[in-house]
Each structure stands twice: as structure tokens, then as C-alpha cells.
Scaffold this active site. Structure first.
Site, PDB file in Angstrom:
ATOM      1  N   PHE A  67       0.869  -1.196   0.000  1.00  0.00           N
ATOM      2  CA  PHE A  67       0.000   0.000   0.000  1.00  0.00           C
ATOM      3  C   PHE A  67       0.905   1.246   0.000  1.00  0.00           C
ATOM      4  O   PHE A  67       0.764   2.139   0.831  1.00  0.00           O
ATOM      5  CB  PHE A  67      -0.931   0.046   1.218  1.00  0.00           C
ATOM      6  CG  PHE A  67      -1.728  -1.213   1.456  1.00  0.00           C
ATOM      7  CD1 PHE A  67      -2.928  -1.425   0.793  1.00  0.00           C
ATOM      8  CD2 PHE A  67      -1.268  -2.195   2.336  1.00  0.00           C
ATOM      9  CE1 PHE A  67      -3.666  -2.583   1.012  1.00  0.00           C
ATOM     10  CE2 PHE A  67      -1.996  -3.354   2.552  1.00  0.00           C
ATOM     11  CZ  PHE A  67      -3.197  -3.553   1.895  1.00  0.00           C
ATOM     12  N   ASP A 107       1.234  -1.181  -4.901  1.00  0.00           N
ATOM     13  CA  ASP A 107      -0.022  -0.448  -4.723  1.00  0.00           C
ATOM     14  C   ASP A 107      -0.942  -0.859  -5.869  1.00  0.00           C
ATOM     15  O   ASP A 107      -0.476  -1.114  -6.988  1.00  0.00           O
ATOM     16  CB  ASP A 107       0.201   1.069  -4.759  1.00  0.00           C
ATOM     17  CG  ASP A 107      -0.970   1.840  -4.166  1.00  0.00           C
ATOM     18  OD1 ASP A 107      -0.850   2.344  -3.031  1.00  0.00           O
ATOM     19  OD2 ASP A 107      -2.027   1.921  -4.823  1.00  0.00           O
ATOM     20  N   ALA A 131      -2.836  -6.168  -2.864  1.00  0.00           N
ATOM     21  CA  ALA A 131      -1.979  -6.589  -1.752  1.00  0.00           C
ATOM     22  C   ALA A 131      -2.083  -8.090  -1.476  1.00  0.00           C
ATOM     23  O   ALA A 131      -1.063  -8.769  -1.306  1.00  0.00           O
ATOM     24  CB  ALA A 131      -2.367  -5.801  -0.505  1.00  0.00           C
ATOM     25  N   CYS A 180      -5.532   3.420   9.771  1.00  0.00           N
ATOM     26  CA  CYS A 180      -5.905   4.846   9.822  1.00  0.00           C
ATOM     27  C   CYS A 180      -7.426   4.991   9.945  1.00  0.00           C
ATOM     28  O   CYS A 180      -7.964   6.060   9.690  1.00  0.00           O
ATOM     29  CB  CYS A 180      -5.368   5.593   8.613  1.00  0.00           C
ATOM     30  SG  CYS A 180      -5.970   4.960   7.061  1.00  0.00           S
TER      31      CYS A 180
HETATM   32  N1  SAH Z   1       1.790   4.297   2.849  1.00  0.00           N
HETATM   33  C1  SAH Z   1       1.362   5.376   2.007  1.00  0.00           C
HETATM   34  C2  SAH Z   1      -0.119   5.711   2.145  1.00  0.00           C
HETATM   35  C3  SAH Z   1      -1.047   4.562   1.864  1.00  0.00           C
HETATM   36  S1  SAH Z   1      -2.657   5.058   1.435  1.00  0.00           S
HETATM   37  C4  SAH Z   1       2.244   6.606   2.262  1.00  0.00           C
HETATM   38  O1  SAH Z   1       3.102   6.578   3.160  1.00  0.00           O
HETATM   39  O2  SAH Z   1       2.077   7.592   1.546  1.00  0.00           O
HETATM   40  C5  SAH Z   1      -3.352   3.538   0.972  1.00  0.00           C
HETATM   41  C6  SAH Z   1      -2.968   3.043  -0.419  1.00  0.00           C
HETATM   42  O3  SAH Z   1      -3.502   1.722  -0.564  1.00  0.00           O
HETATM   43  C7  SAH Z   1      -3.544   3.837  -1.592  1.00  0.00           C
HETATM   44  O4  SAH Z   1      -2.486   4.321  -2.374  1.00  0.00           O
HETATM   45  C8  SAH Z   1      -4.399   2.831  -2.389  1.00  0.00           C
HETATM   46  O5  SAH Z   1      -4.242   2.977  -3.800  1.00  0.00           O
HETATM   47  C9  SAH Z   1      -3.804   1.525  -1.938  1.00  0.00           C
HETATM   48  N2  SAH Z   1      -4.697   0.340  -2.020  1.00  0.00           N
HETATM   49  C10 SAH Z   1      -6.026   0.298  -1.765  1.00  0.00           C
HETATM   50  N3  SAH Z   1      -6.477  -0.981  -1.877  1.00  0.00           N
HETATM   51  C11 SAH Z   1      -5.415  -1.760  -2.211  1.00  0.00           C
HETATM   52  C12 SAH Z   1      -5.239  -3.144  -2.451  1.00  0.00           C
HETATM   53  N4  SAH Z   1      -6.265  -3.982  -2.382  1.00  0.00           N
HETATM   54  N5  SAH Z   1      -4.009  -3.604  -2.745  1.00  0.00           N
HETATM   55  C13 SAH Z   1      -2.947  -2.732  -2.825  1.00  0.00           C
HETATM   56  N6  SAH Z   1      -3.069  -1.407  -2.616  1.00  0.00           N
HETATM   57  C14 SAH Z   1      -4.273  -0.911  -2.305  1.00  0.00           C
END
Ligand code: SAH
Length: 412
Positions: A240, A262, A292, A356
Site C-alpha cells: 500500500f 499499490d 496486496a 488509519c
Molecule cells: N503508505 C502510504 C499511504 C497509503 S494510502 C504513504 O506513506 O504515503 C493507501 C494506499 O492503498 C492507496 O495508495 C491505495 O491505492 C492503496 N490500495 C487500496 N487498496 C489496495 C489493495 N487492495 N491492494 C494494494 N493497494 C491498495
């Protein structure tokens, strides 16, 4: 200015107690009645309008934005029935002073949250600063209606700002028709030059037009710096990753390799740009646009089973619970995700795991991670308990403002 057309919200007996303790919300159940002047043009207060709040004896308590829903008033100023003319200047100046006191305004750091809603006594308003740009988000119609006064105060108080971008299309309630654009520049204009903001000496491209939220997750700054200390010589998986904040810090910390994952292809483009901008050699970095769970299960397109070789994993998923009813499902989601990572991580590995979701408190999250560890049956210790940084302050009377929590685990 006191205005006798301003609706008066009379609270039920004893319901003034939380207001006297500076809690920033009045719930609809606390209201005895609403008094409207006979010349008031509508049958009820209008969404976003300023209302006076008084106790059951008529004593002035506060003034705030009216909102349709269970939170009926978001309070702005206490012990008064009007907003002083310099209200926005004073609040924004106080927030700026705090960020300076926190040491966030430095040549090697121009990225921080200036206004964190209730935590800065401005419920419904978020402002993030990226170099010479402020990105403003209204979470209430009241803040939307005040957007020009807010922009003026920002311009006056932060002399280095060239752009103020307003981005509220995802955050404003849609119940009522809303006057005016929900996005657009309140100062400055779009240029072809990308914005490179600096966080702890590292550079990140901020795309407020296309990016999620205000364009960057400022709230992980300190947790990324902690991760940097653990990265030396490790194979890191940043799950993520969004714009790759944790990835870039891990590379600076001397990671052997960093893999960023991501589901959003746009996010992966940004991660790659950020890695290239900060390091002349990016051969140790790999990025995948993938789900993920698919990735952790080894189901990625090119068939490499990369997910079994990591000894530092970051899990920073989006909020699984956006409201209370979603909490049980969210906890199952956190348990499954953490179980998968705990199962996969190499012996002596370190897991940075976050939630979060505001509706999931730190005890619930810890229990979900505990259950995951117990299910996998590995020996797990907690090294750090993490939270949001000081530029996301929590009003002590409003514990709901605490939303980011994390654990750093050592897995044997
Ligand atoms: N760690 C990041 C913020 C994460 S925000 C930082 O430090 O900036 C959460 C992220 O999860 C988003 O970019 C979104 O696109 C991603 N996301 C949402 N569902 C997901 C999934 N099923 N598998 C992988 N990524 C995912």
C-alpha cells in the site's frame, strides 16, 4: 457581527456540559429547540450557516456551523455569539506558530499539515503545505462557505505561499446543493512544472490534481523516519505504498532492496519518479501495481514469487472502517492482512503495521494484530507503538481526533 437573523440553537438541560469542556460538536439529540427570527427566510437553519448555541437558560455558549445530520453544529468559537472579524487570521496564525515551534519549517522540510480540523479548533478544515502550495480541504459546507476568508488568511500569514488549491470534491457532504466550485485555485494557478516538496531532506512529487486526498500522506513522516533506522541491509516490502514515502526512506536507510506495491498504477508512476529523483541508482527498487493479497499470495503477473523473501514489511492500508457499522469487517480485514504478513516474513523480520480507521481504536487494532499473530503461531514482540505526528494534534476533549495507530513488531 451579531445578526438577529442568525438561528439560535437551545440545548436541553445539562447538554451544555460538553460544550463548556470545549468538545467541538453538538449532536442533534442534545438540542431542545431552534429559534428562528420571524424574518428568517427559511423553515430551518441552512447547511453551513453560522448558528448561536445557548444553554437551556439562554446563556451564550458558542458559535458554529450548522450541519444536517447527527453532528448538528461544529463549534468554532466558545463563550461568544459571534465570530470575531479576525477569527480566521488568529486561528491560522496560531496553527502556523505551532508548526514552527514543532520544528517542521526548515530548509530540509517544507511539507507538513498546517490545519488538522478539530485538533486546531477548526472543525471541518484540513490544510496541507507543500513547499509554496497550500492544499485546502473542506469537510463541511460551513468551511466551504468560508473558503475565501480562509485563503486570504493563509496568504497573509504564510508569506511564501504562491498557490492555494481548494480540493473538496471528495470531502463535502452531498446532501444539500452547494454553491460554488468544490475544486480550483483560490490563489495562483496550475503550471507545467511539477511540485517537488521536501520532507526530512527527501523530495516527493506532489500531484494535488490527480493524487489521493491532498496529494500526499503527511501523517507518516515520523514513522517513515523510524523505518529508515531499521532498513539497513534488509529486503523491504512496502505494501500500500501510494507515492512511496516509506520506500524512499528505506532506500536512504541502506535497504538491500525495496519492493513497492499499490493497486493504483498512477501511484506506482509516482513512486518510480520519487525514487529516481532522490537516488542516482534505483536498481535496488522494484514496483508493482497489484492487489496486496494477490501479491502476498505470490500471484503477481510476472510469476516471480517475491513475497517470501522479505525481512521488513510495511502494511499501511486505506481505512477499512469509514464508520462504526463497518468495524467488525474492518477488524477481520486487519487480522487477515496481518496474518498473511506475519506468516510470510523471514525470521528476525520487522513488521510496521498501521490502521488509519478512526472508528477502530488502538486497543481494537492491537487485538486484531494479536489474533493474527496467535493464528500464525509465531513468536511476536511489540517494539514500538506508533501514532499520528504532532502536526495532526488531538484536542484532548475530542479523542475521536486520534485516528492513526501503528505497531512495529519483531517476528522470530
Ligand atoms: N503508505 C502510504 C499511504 C497509503 S494510502 C504513504 O506513506 O504515503 C493507501 C494506499 O492503498 C492507496 O495508495 C491505495 O491505492 C492503496 N490500495 C487500496 N487498496 C489496495 C489493495 N487492495 N491492494 C494494494 N493497494 C491498495
Amino acid at each position: 457581527m451579531t445578526n438577529n437573523l442568525q438561528p439560535i440553537v437551545i440545548l436541553k438541560p445539562h447538554k451544555e456540559e460538553s460544550v463548556l469542556r470545549f468538545h467541538p460538536w453538538v449532536f442533534s439529540g442534545a438540542i431542545a429547540k431552534i429559534v428562528l427570527d420571524r424574518n428568517y427566510p427559511y423553515a430551518e437553519p441552512q447547511e453551513g450557516e453560522l448558528v448561536k448555541v445557548v444553554d437551556s437558560t439562554g446563556k451564550n455558549l458558542a458559535v458554529g456551523h450548522w450541519q444536517v445530520g447527527s453532528i448538528a453544529v461544529r463549534l468554532l468559537a466558545f463563550g461568544t455569539d459571534t465570530l470575531p472579524s479576525d477569527f480566521w487570521h488568529r486561528r491560522i496564525a496560531a496553527a502556523w506558530k505551532l508548526r514552527q515551534a514543532l520544528g517542521l519549517v526548515r530548509p530540509d522540510n517544507n511539507t507538513f499539515r498546517l490545519i488538522h480540523g478539530e485538533g486546531d479548533f477548526l472543525p471541518g478544515l484540513v490544510v496541507d503545505i507543500y513547499a509554496d502550495t497550500a492544499v485546502v480541504q473542506a469537510h463541511s459546507v460551513g468551511m466551504h462557505l468560508h473558503r475565501y476568508a480562509i485563503a486570504k488568511a493563509l496568504n497573509d500569514i504564510l508569506p511564501h505561499l504562491n498557490n492555494i488549491y481548494y480540493k473538496s470534491d471528495d470531502t463535502l457532504p452531498f446532501k444539500a446543493p452547494i454553491d460554488g466550485d468544490k475544486t480550483g485555485y483560490l490563489a495562483g494557478a496550475q503550471t507545467d512544472e511539477p511540485c517537488w516538496a521536501t520532507e526530512n531532506g527527501l523530495q516527493f512529487r506532489i500531484d494535488w490534481l490527480q493524487g489521493q486526498k491532498t496529494g500526499f500522506f503527511v501523517d507518516q513522516r515520523e514513522n517513515r523516519a523510524l523505518l529508515e533506522r531499521y532498513a539497513q541491509g534488509r529486503d523491504v516490502l512496502n505494501m500500500f505504498c501510494y507515492t512511496g514515502g516509506f520506500s524512499v526512506y528505506a532506500l536512504r536507510g541502506g535497504a538491500k532492496s525495496v519492493t513497492s506495491v499499490d493497486v493504483s498504477a498512477k501511484a506506482i508512476d509516482l513512486v518510480n519518479d520519487n525514487v529516481e529523483r532522490n537516488f542516482s541508482d534505483s536498481t535496488g527498487h522494484f514496483a508493482y501495481a497489484a492487489d496486496a493479497f494477490d501479491f502476498l499470495n505470490g500471484k503477481i503477473e510476472n510469476g516471480e514469487k517475491t513475497s517470501d523473501k522479505y525481512d521488513l514489511i510495511i502494511l499501511d492500508p486505506p481505512a477499512f472502517a469509514k464508520h462504526r457499522e463497518a468495524v467488525p469487517n474492518a477488524l477481520r480485514g486487519y487480522r487477515r492482512l496481518n496474518a498473511k504478513a506475519i506468516e510470510k516474513i523471514k525470521s528476525g523480520g520487522i513488521l510496521f503495521t498501521f490502521s488509519c480507521s478512526q472508528a477502530v481504536d488502538k486497543e481494537m487494532f492491537r487485538l486484531a494484530v494479536f489474533t493474527a499473530a496467535a493464528q500464525v503461531g509465531r513468536k511476536v514482540r511489540i517494539l514500538h507503538q506508533l501514532h499520528q505526528p504532532a502536526d495532526h494534534p488531538v484536542n484532548i476533549y475530542h479523542p475521536e481526533g486520534e485516528y492513526l495507530k501503528g505497531l512495529v513488531l519483531y517476528v522470530e
